[in-house]
Design a protein around this motif. Structure first.
Motif, PDB file in Angstrom:
ATOM      1  N   SER A 160       0.807  -1.157  -0.094  1.00 58.49           N
ATOM      2  CA  SER A 160      -0.113   0.078  -0.135  1.00 58.49           C
ATOM      3  C   SER A 160       0.878   1.366   0.016  1.00 58.49           C
ATOM      4  O   SER A 160       0.336   2.234   0.262  1.00 58.49           O
ATOM      5  CB  SER A 160      -0.910   0.146   1.304  1.00 58.49           C
ATOM      6  N   GLY A 161       2.242   0.928  -0.361  1.00 56.61           N
ATOM      7  CA  GLY A 161       2.959   2.167  -0.236  1.00 56.61           C
ATOM      8  C   GLY A 161       2.824   3.206  -1.333  1.00 56.61           C
ATOM      9  O   GLY A 161       2.188   2.832  -2.383  1.00 56.61           O
ATOM     10  N   SER A 162       3.222   4.441  -1.088  1.00 55.21           N
ATOM     11  CA  SER A 162       3.020   5.737  -2.163  1.00 55.21           C
ATOM     12  C   SER A 162       4.274   5.252  -3.396  1.00 55.21           C
ATOM     13  O   SER A 162       5.119   4.694  -3.282  1.00 55.21           O
ATOM     14  CB  SER A 162       2.893   6.745  -1.525  1.00 55.21           C
ATOM     15  N   LEU A 163       3.991   6.375  -4.388  1.00 50.69           N
ATOM     16  CA  LEU A 163       5.131   6.453  -5.156  1.00 50.69           C
ATOM     17  C   LEU A 163       6.671   6.620  -4.661  1.00 50.69           C
ATOM     18  O   LEU A 163       7.616   6.021  -4.864  1.00 50.69           O
ATOM     19  CB  LEU A 163       4.807   7.434  -6.174  1.00 50.69           C
ATOM     20  N   ILE A 164       6.500   7.483  -3.650  1.00 54.72           N
ATOM     21  CA  ILE A 164       7.482   7.879  -2.866  1.00 54.72           C
ATOM     22  C   ILE A 164       8.094   6.580  -2.113  1.00 54.72           C
ATOM     23  O   ILE A 164       9.395   6.280  -2.032  1.00 54.72           O
ATOM     24  CB  ILE A 164       7.595   9.063  -1.987  1.00 54.72           C
ATOM     25  N   ASP A 165       7.267   6.028  -1.641  1.00 56.11           N
ATOM     26  CA  ASP A 165       7.521   4.720  -0.745  1.00 56.11           C
ATOM     27  C   ASP A 165       8.341   3.713  -1.662  1.00 56.11           C
ATOM     28  O   ASP A 165       9.384   3.113  -1.292  1.00 56.11           O
ATOM     29  CB  ASP A 165       6.546   4.241   0.113  1.00 56.11           C
ATOM     30  N   ILE A 166       7.882   3.468  -2.679  1.00 54.95           N
ATOM     31  CA  ILE A 166       8.272   2.353  -3.642  1.00 54.95           C
ATOM     32  C   ILE A 166       9.680   2.567  -3.996  1.00 54.95           C
ATOM     33  O   ILE A 166      10.594   1.835  -4.148  1.00 54.95           O
ATOM     34  CB  ILE A 166       7.450   2.022  -4.664  1.00 54.95           C
ATOM     35  N   ILE A 167       9.746   4.233  -4.562  1.00 60.10           N
ATOM     36  CA  ILE A 167      11.205   4.634  -4.980  1.00 60.10           C
ATOM     37  C   ILE A 167      12.300   4.263  -3.884  1.00 60.10           C
ATOM     38  O   ILE A 167      13.260   3.948  -4.074  1.00 60.10           O
ATOM     39  CB  ILE A 167      11.185   6.129  -5.435  1.00 60.10           C
ATOM     40  N   ARG A 168      11.915   4.851  -2.532  1.00 59.30           N
ATOM     41  CA  ARG A 168      12.779   4.689  -1.477  1.00 59.30           C
ATOM     42  C   ARG A 168      13.325   3.136  -1.474  1.00 59.30           C
ATOM     43  O   ARG A 168      14.559   2.747  -0.927  1.00 59.30           O
ATOM     44  CB  ARG A 168      12.022   5.034  -0.260  1.00 59.30           C
ATOM     45  N   GLU A 169      12.528   2.247  -1.696  1.00 59.01           N
ATOM     46  CA  GLU A 169      12.614   0.722  -1.419  1.00 59.01           C
ATOM     47  C   GLU A 169      13.471   0.166  -2.492  1.00 59.01           C
ATOM     48  O   GLU A 169      14.047  -0.950  -2.369  1.00 59.01           O
ATOM     49  CB  GLU A 169      11.288   0.039  -1.153  1.00 59.01           C
ATOM     50  N   VAL A 170      13.242   0.562  -3.959  1.00 54.74           N
ATOM     51  CA  VAL A 170      13.895   0.055  -4.870  1.00 54.74           C
ATOM     52  C   VAL A 170      15.106   0.700  -5.439  1.00 54.74           C
ATOM     53  O   VAL A 170      15.812   0.274  -6.369  1.00 54.74           O
ATOM     54  CB  VAL A 170      12.821  -0.141  -6.246  1.00 54.74           C
ATOM     55  N   VAL A 171      15.415   1.965  -5.073  1.00 52.18           N
ATOM     56  CA  VAL A 171      16.445   2.607  -5.215  1.00 52.18           C
ATOM     57  C   VAL A 171      17.621   2.862  -4.402  1.00 52.18           C
ATOM     58  O   VAL A 171      17.473   3.247  -3.217  1.00 52.18           O
ATOM     59  CB  VAL A 171      15.866   4.105  -5.980  1.00 52.18           C
ATOM     60  N   THR A 172      18.747   2.816  -4.779  1.00 50.05           N
ATOM     61  CA  THR A 172      20.140   2.968  -3.667  1.00 50.05           C
ATOM     62  C   THR A 172      21.215   3.687  -4.436  1.00 50.05           C
ATOM     63  O   THR A 172      20.922   3.874  -5.749  1.00 50.05           O
ATOM     64  CB  THR A 172      20.632   1.655  -3.565  1.00 50.05           C
ATOM     65  N   HIS A 173      21.910   4.175  -3.723  1.00 49.46           N
ATOM     66  CA  HIS A 173      22.878   5.094  -4.392  1.00 49.46           C
ATOM     67  C   HIS A 173      24.135   4.893  -3.383  1.00 49.46           C
ATOM     68  O   HIS A 173      24.007   4.629  -2.516  1.00 49.46           O
ATOM     69  CB  HIS A 173      22.518   6.513  -4.441  1.00 49.46           C
ATOM     70  N   GLN A 174      25.479   5.263  -4.102  1.00 50.17           N
ATOM     71  CA  GLN A 174      26.546   5.312  -3.597  1.00 50.17           C
ATOM     72  C   GLN A 174      27.180   6.232  -4.111  1.00 50.17           C
ATOM     73  O   GLN A 174      27.387   6.837  -5.256  1.00 50.17           O
ATOM     74  CB  GLN A 174      27.153   3.874  -3.332  1.00 50.17           C
ATOM     75  N   GLU A 175      28.623   6.577  -3.547  1.00 48.88           N
ATOM     76  CA  GLU A 175      29.784   7.530  -4.048  1.00 48.88           C
ATOM     77  C   GLU A 175      30.765   6.803  -4.289  1.00 48.88           C
ATOM     78  O   GLU A 175      31.220   5.855  -3.254  1.00 48.88           O
ATOM     79  CB  GLU A 175      30.020   8.507  -2.898  1.00 48.88           C
ATOM     80  N   ILE A 176      31.557   7.162  -5.145  1.00 49.49           N
ATOM     81  CA  ILE A 176      32.832   6.545  -5.428  1.00 49.49           C
ATOM     82  C   ILE A 176      33.925   7.357  -5.798  1.00 49.49           C
ATOM     83  O   ILE A 176      33.472   8.603  -6.637  1.00 49.49           O
ATOM     84  CB  ILE A 176      32.743   5.713  -6.684  1.00 49.49           C
ATOM     85  N   SER A 177      34.877   7.260  -5.238  1.00 47.63           N
ATOM     86  CA  SER A 177      35.975   8.375  -5.337  1.00 47.63           C
ATOM     87  C   SER A 177      36.328   8.633  -6.899  1.00 47.63           C
ATOM     88  O   SER A 177      36.600   7.543  -7.401  1.00 47.63           O
ATOM     89  CB  SER A 177      37.269   8.112  -4.644  1.00 47.63           C
ATOM     90  N   ALA A 178      36.465   9.926  -7.348  1.00 44.94           N
ATOM     91  CA  ALA A 178      36.945   9.863  -8.753  1.00 44.94           C
ATOM     92  C   ALA A 178      38.426  10.077  -8.698  1.00 44.94           C
ATOM     93  O   ALA A 178      39.128  10.705  -7.828  1.00 44.94           O
ATOM     94  CB  ALA A 178      36.184  11.228  -9.289  1.00 44.94           C
ATOM     95  N   THR A 179      38.916   9.470  -9.704  1.00 46.82           N
ATOM     96  CA  THR A 179      40.515   9.425 -10.019  1.00 46.82           C
ATOM     97  C   THR A 179      40.836  10.949 -10.788  1.00 46.82           C
ATOM     98  O   THR A 179      42.042  11.357 -10.713  1.00 46.82           O
ATOM     99  CB  THR A 179      41.053   8.423 -10.749  1.00 46.82           C
ATOM    100  N   ASN A 180      39.778  11.389 -11.285  1.00 46.94           N
ATOM    101  CA  ASN A 180      40.071  12.440 -12.253  1.00 46.94           C
ATOM    102  C   ASN A 180      39.084  13.750 -12.017  1.00 46.94           C
ATOM    103  O   ASN A 180      37.981  13.621 -12.637  1.00 46.94           O
ATOM    104  CB  ASN A 180      40.214  12.297 -13.766  1.00 46.94           C
ATOM    105  N   LYS A 181      39.424  14.857 -10.959  1.00 45.39           N
ATOM    106  CA  LYS A 181      38.553  15.558 -10.935  1.00 45.39           C
ATOM    107  C   LYS A 181      37.957  16.337 -12.014  1.00 45.39           C
ATOM    108  O   LYS A 181      36.850  16.981 -12.207  1.00 45.39           O
ATOM    109  CB  LYS A 181      38.911  16.572  -9.938  1.00 45.39           C
TER     110      LYS A 181
END
Length: 519
Positions: A160-181
């Protein structure tokens, strides 16, 4: 009894957040129901990449080699599409990638503006990954949409989750160090790509053919009208084309236009010239412009070539396909006989959400009516060229017959009586050829060539005829004038009705020998 009117003042209320529900199914519509052709996802991602490159140009960033690279990995069934455009700053990346229908491009001159095309890949892979950075960022941000988890939740009737709820549950993110700024890029990765229609999404040849039709790529260096067309487009505000490459070692993808049109292994046509057109609105502004290739119109251009049709483009991205303008022709089949592009410049004419047509407005209807006039002119030209080919074939048949009879008349061993009959036949076919040549369009290459050949044959026949007459006047006539006339008439009938010149001549020689033999 008096009845007084009652005055009622309505009280309006503003909706509160709890009154508004945006359910999970909206994601399924965006991911699975937007497009009919799976290859459309390549157009969407190339369009976004092209917009990013144009943003970098506008921002004055170094763009010595703007490009988009598509990498297919068949072993892992992965597709990666990467550009070196403006990129998305770290601080905005996650919000921009998870936004639904909230594009930062609306109100700009960029191509995409609805903010839904980036999710088109969800319908065709297990995971959809976005990664990138802007110039100067120290991190690479990666956002992953889990399509399998998304499908499970969409199918779960108890969720019964909303659109925002389902996005929170199926989307993940991470940060990776860049070798070339200093590096900037944006990349879309589709993992575990679905097998559809003979594995269309992993087929380099199909992808290359599709993008040669829809993407803002350059003309092939060998295309004889490429520079001329590109200059015309640049003068009217079309942005420079972008190099797009596949990792198939086949080089860059070029625009579909080509010099030749191979109908089959034995029949090939070619573009003779290019006609440039401009369509102005009631205020005198250019609403659309483009080019149409002139050729012999020998028939429908084979669909497998991906060449035929006058295509509509907006932002130098194709809208619809080769059949979009077919209803404008008096016979819809003629749409596939043509070649060309029309670029829509009017801001009042906008592609629809699927980009398979434009939004149906009064302005678009007006443009279609203007293009309809041109479609009728093309149909007339196609019919004229068809008649021209029919007349030309008839002329060529007469020329071939004349060559056959004249060649036999030239032979020294051909009896004099038969020479006269053969020359008489050539004279008859010269008259017929002259009549057909007058039906060819004046000044055309075919007309001028036919006139030249006709004059050449007429002179050759006249010279041989004079020689035969001179020789005949020296020799004693074997037959009376009446008998010779009758024999010549009979020989012509035999020659004209034989299945070939060789057979007819053999029979005619036998006849001449029989009537010439002493009795």
């Amino acid at each position: 009894m008096t009845i007084s009117a009652i005055s009622i003042t309505p009280k309006t209320k503003t909706l509160v957040d709890s009154d508004i529900v945006i359910g999970k199914d909206i994601l399924e519509l965006l991911a699975n129901a937007m497009y009919v052709d799976p290859l459309t996802i390549y157009r969407e991602y190339i369009q976004n990449a092209a917009d990013s490159i144009d943003e970098a140009r506008t921002a004055g960033l170094s763009m010595d080699d703007p490009h988009i690279v598509i990498n297919l990995d068949h072993s892992s069934r992965t597709v990666r599409i990467r550009d070196n455009g403006l990129g998305i700053p770290n601080a905005e990346f996650v919000q921009r990638i998870t936004a639904i229908g909230a594009s930062h491009k609306r109100g700009t001159d960029l191509r995409g503006f609805r903010g839904v095309g980036r999710l088109s890949g969800l319908g065709y892979c297990h995971e959809l990954v976005f990664r990138g950075k802007a110039e100067g960022d120290a991190k690479i941000i990666e956002v992953k949409w889990d399509n399998r988890a998304l499908r499970e939740k969409i199918r779960d009737l108890s969720y019964s989750g909303s659109l925002i709820d389902i996005i929170r549950e199926v989307v993940t993110h991470q940060e990776i160090s860049a070798t070339n700024k200093a590096e900037r890029f944006f990349e879309v990765e589709m993992r575990k790509v679905s097998r559809l229609k003979n594995d269309l999404l992993m087929n380099e040849q199909s992808i290359r053919s599709y993008l040669s039709q829809v993407a803002p790529v350059p003309f092939h260096p060998d295309f004889r009208f490429g520079d001329q067309i590109q200059t015309f487009l640049t003068e009217r505000g079309i942005r420079p084309p972008i190099r797009v490459e596949l990792n198939d070692n086949a080089g860059p993808i070029y625009h579909r236009a080509r010099n030749t049109i191979p109908f089959n292994p034995k029949v090939t046509d070619g573009l003779r010239n290019i006609e440039f057109i401009e369509i102005h609105d009631d205020e005198g502004a250019v609403a659309a412009f483009g080019w149409i290739g002139d050729h012999a119109y020998m028939g429908a251009i084979p669909k497998k070539l991906g060449l035929g049709g006058i295509r509509l483009r907006a932002g130098n991205i194709q809208v619809g396909d080769e059949s979009l303008l077919a209803p404008l022709y008096p016979e819809q089949r003629f749409a596939s006989w043509t070649v060309g592009d029309i670029h829509v410049a009017s801001k009042k004419i906008v592609p629809n959400g699927r980009r398979d047509d434009f939004e149906h407005t009064v302005h678009y209807s007006w443009l279609l009516s203007e293009l309809g006039v041109r479609a009728n002119e093309l149909a007339h030209q196609i019919r004229t060229r068809s008649k021209q080919r029919q007349h030309l074939r008839t002329v060529q048949i007469h020329f071939q017959t004349i060559d056959d009879w004249f060649g036999l008349a030239q032979k020294a061993e051909t009896p004099m009586l038969l020479k006269k009959a053969l020359l008489g036949l050539t004279d008859e076919h010269i008259l017929k050829a002259k009549k057909e040549v007058t039906k060819l369009s004046d000044g055309t290459e075919e007309h001028l060539s036919a006139l030249s050949r006709l004059e050449e044959l007429t002179n050759e026949i006249y010279i041989l005829g004079e020689a035969v007459e001179e020789r005949d006047s020296i020799n004693n006539q074997a037959f009376s004038s009446a008998t010779e006339a009758a024999l010549l008439k009979a020989l012509k009938v035999v020659l004209s009705n034989a299945r070939s010149a060789k057979v007819g001549t053999k029979t005619a020689i036998d006849i001449v020998a029989a009537v010439s033999a002493p009795h």
